[in-house]
Design an enzyme around this catalytic site. Sequence first.
Site, PDB file in Angstrom:
ATOM      1  CG  ASP A   1      -2.175   0.688   0.948  1.00  0.00           C
ATOM      2  OD1 ASP A   1      -1.981   2.139   0.935  1.00  0.00           O
ATOM      3  OD2 ASP A   1      -3.171   0.015   1.104  1.00  0.00           O
ATOM      4  CB  ILE A   2       0.556   4.603  -1.726  1.00  0.00           C
ATOM      5  CG1 ILE A   2       1.312   5.628  -2.123  1.00  0.00           C
ATOM      6  CG2 ILE A   2      -0.794   5.023  -0.936  1.00  0.00           C
ATOM      7  CD1 ILE A   2       0.809   6.598  -3.110  1.00  0.00           C
TER       8      ILE A   2
ATOM      9  CE1 TYR B   1     -12.650   5.670  -8.514  1.00  0.00           C
ATOM     10  CE2 TYR B   1     -14.739   5.589  -9.743  1.00  0.00           C
ATOM     11  CZ  TYR B   1     -13.960   5.040  -8.591  1.00  0.00           C
ATOM     12  OH  TYR B   1     -14.269   4.037  -7.719  1.00  0.00           O
TER      13      TYR B   1
ATOM     14  CB  VAL C   1     -17.567  -0.347  -1.280  1.00  0.00           C
ATOM     15  CG1 VAL C   1     -16.969  -0.981   0.112  1.00  0.00           C
ATOM     16  CG2 VAL C   1     -17.834  -1.008  -2.262  1.00  0.00           C
TER      17      VAL C   1
ATOM     18  CB  SER D   1     -16.007   1.543  -9.975  1.00  0.00           C
ATOM     19  OG  SER D   1     -16.842   2.432  -9.790  1.00  0.00           O
TER      20      SER D   1
ATOM     21  CG  ASP E   1       2.887   5.080  -5.912  1.00  0.00           C
ATOM     22  OD1 ASP E   1       2.284   4.685  -6.364  1.00  0.00           O
ATOM     23  OD2 ASP E   1       3.474   6.584  -5.576  1.00  0.00           O
TER      24      ASP E   1
ATOM     25  CG  ASN F   1      -8.258  -3.663  -3.364  1.00  0.00           C
ATOM     26  OD1 ASN F   1      -9.392  -3.421  -3.279  1.00  0.00           O
ATOM     27  ND2 ASN F   1      -7.450  -2.801  -2.521  1.00  0.00           N
TER      28      ASN F   1
ATOM     29  CE  LYS G   1     -11.793   2.183  -9.841  1.00  0.00           C
ATOM     30  NZ  LYS G   1     -10.795   1.257  -9.172  1.00  0.00           N
TER      31      LYS G   1
END
Length: 276
Positions: free
Chosen positions: A37-38, A173, A206, A155, A75, A102, A177
């Site tokens: 994870d970043i 975004y 979510v 998404s 990253d 993810n 996606k």
Amino acid sequence: MGLADGKVAFISGLARGQGRSHAVRLAEEGADIIGFDICHDEPSVEYPLATPDDLDETIALVEKTGQRIHAVQADARDADAVQKVVDDGVAEFGRLDIVLANAGIMAITGQQRLMPDAWHAGIDIMLKGVYNTVNPAIPHLRAGGRGGSIVITSSTAGLVGGMSDGSPGVLGYIASKHGVVGLMRAWTLLLAPEGIRVNTIHPTGVASPMVVNEAFGRFVQEFPQIAENLQNPLPVHDNGMLLPEDVTNTIMHLVSDAGQYTTGQTVVVDAGFTAR
């Protein structure tokens, strides 16, 4: 006997939210976990991202199940760093069976969403970052000769465009996606002869820190037509959103033997959102 006994899963963005939920459930079902994870904020994103403490908490939750975990700060935009994470994890655990791409951001709020950098951040993390996650994992899946499963988190915004306000951040975004669906379909045909399945998963909203924050709350107040568009036909939890574990339940089907013939699919977990 767990659904993932003896398997190893590689997960991006596992410090909190859906990534943590997937990691802990897979560990409960018998898998060892590799992930990253970043763990620091992104200038194009108004809300705070995961922290090193979040990552430590995920590590502790996985270890509590009795399974092993190799998880570090990295990253998704840094191909060399991601390559090292998966290579080191496979060297430690000896195999790879599952890949969950993810990691994601929502650079869609505040003044940040109006800047060109918000477009680039969305594309770089959620399209390029997916490539950076899946591509170095494929040789390890192939090396096992056992097939495997890759699931890319998209998404409902990867199937419809109703949340757009025309800003660079929101368009980045939506474009990313949608873009990962093309990657999924290409990898599906490439890897199917070796028994490696590839799917995208498309959740509705979510209840994770990516959405449950002050910045997103202000965004839907500023654009009530978008807020109305985000309503689900099927009643869900009290807050109107899925929980991370609701998405994890579908992930478990896709990566287990129950999903052995599901590949090349845009798997929708949306309480009827995209039926409108």
